[in-house]
Design a protein around this motif. Structure first.
Motif, short mmCIF file in Angstrom:
data_model
loop_
_atom_site.label_atom_id
_atom_site.label_comp_id
_atom_site.label_asym_id
_atom_site.label_seq_id
_atom_site.Cartn_x
_atom_site.Cartn_y
_atom_site.Cartn_z
N ARG A 53 0.79 -1.04 0.00
CA ARG A 53 0.12 -0.10 0.01
C ARG A 53 0.67 1.26 0.15
N ALA A 54 1.97 1.20 0.68
CA ALA A 54 2.91 2.47 0.64
C ALA A 54 3.71 2.50 -0.63
N ALA A 55 3.69 1.67 -1.59
CA ALA A 55 4.46 1.61 -2.77
C ALA A 55 3.39 2.16 -3.97
N ARG A 56 4.08 3.17 -4.89
CA ARG A 56 3.28 3.41 -5.93
C ARG A 56 3.58 2.49 -7.29
N PRO A 57 2.71 2.29 -8.11
CA PRO A 57 3.12 1.34 -9.08
C PRO A 57 4.27 1.51 -9.71
N GLY A 58 5.23 0.52 -9.54
CA GLY A 58 6.41 0.27 -10.20
C GLY A 58 7.48 1.03 -9.29
N GLN A 59 7.41 1.19 -8.05
CA GLN A 59 7.96 1.85 -7.21
C GLN A 59 9.21 0.84 -6.62
N ILE A 60 8.55 -0.57 -6.62
CA ILE A 60 9.57 -1.67 -5.99
C ILE A 60 10.02 -2.28 -7.21
N VAL A 61 11.47 -2.44 -7.25
CA VAL A 61 11.97 -3.10 -8.22
C VAL A 61 12.47 -4.46 -7.56
N PRO A 62 12.12 -5.65 -7.83
CA PRO A 62 12.88 -6.74 -7.26
C PRO A 62 14.18 -7.27 -7.62
N VAL A 63 15.23 -7.55 -6.47
CA VAL A 63 16.34 -8.01 -6.77
C VAL A 63 16.72 -9.28 -6.79
N ASP A 64 15.73 -9.95 -6.00
CA ASP A 64 16.01 -11.48 -6.02
C ASP A 64 16.22 -12.20 -7.41
N SER A 65 16.72 -12.93 -7.68
CA SER A 65 17.08 -13.24 -8.87
C SER A 65 15.89 -13.82 -9.60
N GLU A 66 15.06 -14.58 -8.80
CA GLU A 66 13.64 -15.25 -9.00
C GLU A 66 12.83 -14.35 -9.72
N HIS A 67 12.63 -13.28 -9.02
CA HIS A 67 11.61 -12.17 -8.95
C HIS A 67 12.23 -11.34 -9.90
N CYS A 68 13.22 -10.72 -10.13
CA CYS A 68 13.76 -10.09 -11.32
C CYS A 68 13.56 -11.16 -12.55
N ALA A 69 13.62 -12.14 -12.48
CA ALA A 69 13.31 -13.16 -13.95
C ALA A 69 12.07 -13.12 -14.05
N LEU A 70 11.08 -13.06 -13.07
CA LEU A 70 9.57 -12.98 -13.34
C LEU A 70 9.13 -11.77 -13.90
N ALA A 71 9.87 -10.67 -13.37
CA ALA A 71 9.51 -9.32 -13.95
C ALA A 71 9.85 -9.15 -15.42
N GLN A 72 11.26 -9.67 -15.83
CA GLN A 72 11.36 -9.74 -17.14
C GLN A 72 10.70 -10.54 -17.84
N CYS A 73 10.22 -11.67 -17.55
CA CYS A 73 9.27 -12.44 -18.32
C CYS A 73 7.99 -11.83 -18.26
N LEU A 74 7.49 -11.14 -17.71
CA LEU A 74 6.06 -10.47 -17.57
C LEU A 74 6.09 -9.10 -18.44
N ARG A 75 7.30 -8.66 -18.75
CA ARG A 75 7.36 -7.42 -19.42
C ARG A 75 6.23 -7.44 -20.81
N GLY A 76 5.38 -6.34 -20.84
CA GLY A 76 4.60 -6.40 -21.93
C GLY A 76 3.49 -7.11 -22.11
N ASP A 77 3.12 -8.08 -21.33
CA ASP A 77 2.04 -8.93 -21.21
C ASP A 77 0.99 -8.68 -20.29
N ALA A 78 -0.26 -8.93 -20.62
CA ALA A 78 -1.33 -8.51 -19.86
C ALA A 78 -1.37 -9.67 -18.79
N ARG A 79 -1.59 -9.19 -17.52
CA ARG A 79 -1.64 -10.08 -16.34
C ARG A 79 -2.73 -11.22 -16.65
N GLY A 80 -3.88 -10.85 -17.23
CA GLY A 80 -4.91 -11.73 -17.41
C GLY A 80 -4.38 -13.05 -18.32
N ASP A 81 -3.33 -12.88 -19.07
CA ASP A 81 -2.78 -13.93 -19.71
C ASP A 81 -1.90 -14.71 -19.20
N VAL A 82 -1.81 -14.48 -17.99
CA VAL A 82 -0.62 -15.50 -16.93
C VAL A 82 -1.47 -16.51 -16.42
#
Length: 411
Positions: free
Chosen positions: A159-188
């Motif tokens: 709730r404290a974070a605005r959209p995009g303010q948190i960027v994950p650095v864990d390798s797994e979540h960084c990977a997920l963020a890269q895989c999700l670039r440009g795709d609609a969440r409804g397609d996941v």
């Protein structure tokens, strides 16, 4: 960045505050920053104070405006170490400067909100929560390596974070963020978090009875700090990552799966509703995720090692044995309960890991104790961060009591 009147200005070099600079992620972040002076400038460093010499070297290498150390006695030690290191390097007094030195948890929290473009939170454990909230409250981009603060803080952090303010650095979540670039969440359809399985992959529960700290610290692919390495051996780390993925990407727990991948070359995958699976693949090197965390959404050329495509690569993926390693299922239970459940899970585990590393708790008792603390916790709804911290404190005390009882039984 902002000018003195509060208006946004364009900055080609990103000013960075680095929290946890002497730890595993922190030292790798320093390496990334040193090799990219045209992209990053360190304005603040924070560390616990146990590795004063390393911190002194970082001060002279990076020339920050301010440094925060958690331990008050480290202030004088750091000042002396910086002067001694400058003398050893043959640096004249005019060629370096002593930064402002803050101390205590208040000093680190103050640094987390220091004027900068991005704050990398690489502090170990739940203690990083206050810094996460401070950075978000100050409007800084938060490169988050301290997963525990998100797990513990839960909706208070999101709730404290605005959209995009948190960027994950864990390798797994960084990977997920890269895989999700440009795709609609409804397609996941689901997120697939990979795990090496640690040093005990393939063992049954009965084969883990006499595991020693030295054996548990022998991770097959990653070089990490002791707590996260033990968490990898128990699979608690993956449990925390499931909760983190749910909070970061707003994906239901039923649609987040952990799978085993021994070589750590597939960092995570996203399966889409049409059956396509997109994976982020690279050699096991945290500097790639760190560089992306600092520069998101831009990439930093040469941030990490490249694949040697003249050699074969093993990209096998296998299911997780929940009976031998119940930590992930337990984390889902805590996550679904919501409220203070994840905080209790994390707090009890932090106590048990320290006990295990000190030789005062058997390996299997780590998860057994966490499970018992969770079962006794009861009501999980919370209305304030303070109530979450109260649950965290209760879980630590209860875990100590249970562990003491086990120690007595074993005598």
């Amino acid at each position: 960045m902002e000018d003195q009147d509060g208006y946004a200005t364009v900055s080609l070099v990103r000013d960075v505050v680095l929290l946890g600079s002497t730890g595993s992620v922190g030292t790798q972040a320093v390496d990334v920053i040193r090799r990219n002076p045209d992209r990053f400038r360190v304005v603040g460093l924070a560390a616990g104070g146990r590795h004063v010499q390393t911190l002194a070297e970082q001060v002279l290498d990076l020339n920050p405006d301010v440094v925060a150390v958690a331990r008050e006695p480290a202030r004088q030690l750091l000042s002396s170490a910086v002067r001694a290191e400058a003398t050893r390097r043959g640096m004249g007094r005019s060629s370096w400067r002593m930064p402002v030195i803050l101390t205590g948890s208040e000093g680190i929290e103050q640094l987390a909100s220091w004027r900068s473009d991005v704050v990398l939170n690489a502090i170990d454990g739940a203690i990083g929560l206050s810094s996460t909230l401070a950075a978000l409250g100050a409007g800084r981009t938060l490169a988050l390596a301290n997963k525990e603060s998100l797990v513990v803080g839960g909706e208070f952090v999101t709730r404290a974070a605005r959209p995009g303010q948190i960027v994950p650095v864990d390798s797994e979540h960084c990977a997920l963020a890269q895989c999700l670039r440009g795709d609609a969440r409804g397609d996941v359809r689901r997120l697939l978090i990979t795990a090496t399985g640690g040093p005990f992959r393939g063992r049954q529960r009965c084969e883990l009875t006499d595991v020693t700290p030295a054996e548990a610290l022998a991770h097959p692919t990653w070089s990490m700090g002791p707590v996260i390495t033990i968490n990898s051996a128990t699979m608690v780390n993956k449990g925390l990552e499931v909760i983190e993925a749910h909070l970061l990407f707003d994906v239901p727990y039923d649609d987040i799966e952990v799978v085993l991948h021994p070589t750590s070359e597939i960092h995570s995958m996203v399966e889409f509703t049409d059956g396509a699976v997109i994976a982020q693949v690279s050699p096991p090197d945290m500097r790639l995720a760190i560089a992306l965390g600092l520069s998101w959404p831009e990439r930093v050329p040469g941030a990490a090692r490249k694949f040697d495509w003249t050699q074969p690569h093993d990209w096998r993926v296998m299911p997780l044995d929940d009976e031998a390693f119940p930590a992930v299922a337990l984390a889902r239970q805590a996550g679904r309960a919501g409220g203070s459940g994840p905080a209790v899970y994390n707090a009890a585990n932090e106590v048990c890991v320290q006990r295990f590393l000190a030789g005062r708790l058997p390996f299997l008792a780590i998860i057994d104790t966490v499970a018992q603390v969770l079962s006794e916790h009861g009501e999980t709804k919370v209305g304030t961060v303070e109530e979450v911290l109260e649950a965290d404190a209760w879980a630590r005390i209860r875990a100590e009591e249970i562990a003491d009882g086990l120690a007595v039984t074993r005598r």
